[in-house]
Scaffold this motif. Sequence first.
Motif: not given
Length: 193
Positions: A54-57, A152-153, A157-163
């Motif tokens: 739903r909403e990653p960390p 770190v994962l 996860n945040g990076y792949v969602q942003a880009y």
Amino acid sequence: MSSAALHGTFAYFQCISIPYPSCQFSSARCESCASGSSGSRCGIVSEFEEALAREPPLTSNSFPPGPPEQRYLYIIPDTDLGVEFSSLGLIPHRDETAVKKVISDAIHDSIRYRLSAKMPGHGYKEQEGDFLLSVSHSAGQSELTWGMWTIVLTGINGYVQAYPGYDFQFTIRKYGPADIAGYVIGAGFTMTR
């Protein structure tokens, strides 16, 4: 890493002994799950998986907008860890479903171990289809543990969602109380073949 930061990050992982016998929680029934049913995931792990879907960390608001910068240092909130990302370029038509599965599988693999257990000397890799995630630890002042890797994962996860669509390499840094530069404890990459 402080135990308070680890406790907050792993609050969802209090009931993982049933599907993962080598996990840090060795009892057949965890503290938070009264079922103790063998072979199934408890409600806490399922709740974490649903929350991640739903909403990653970390959300895309945690990273600068637009295409990724060539180098970007992300300090993971409430921890002594940072991840320096370096873009390797946009991969058109990359299968983002495979990317999400790789990250999810990596999280599931990492939570099977005690938080303080060191990663193996050969590192860790996970692949789905053409997408590969790989990490290895760096010899030095501190070693990369499975608990650190799980944290770190969340940044990855945040990076792949942003880009979406961008492959990258990353360096994992640990910071001391008065240490501005930190020191490298691991490095890795994502790659679409």
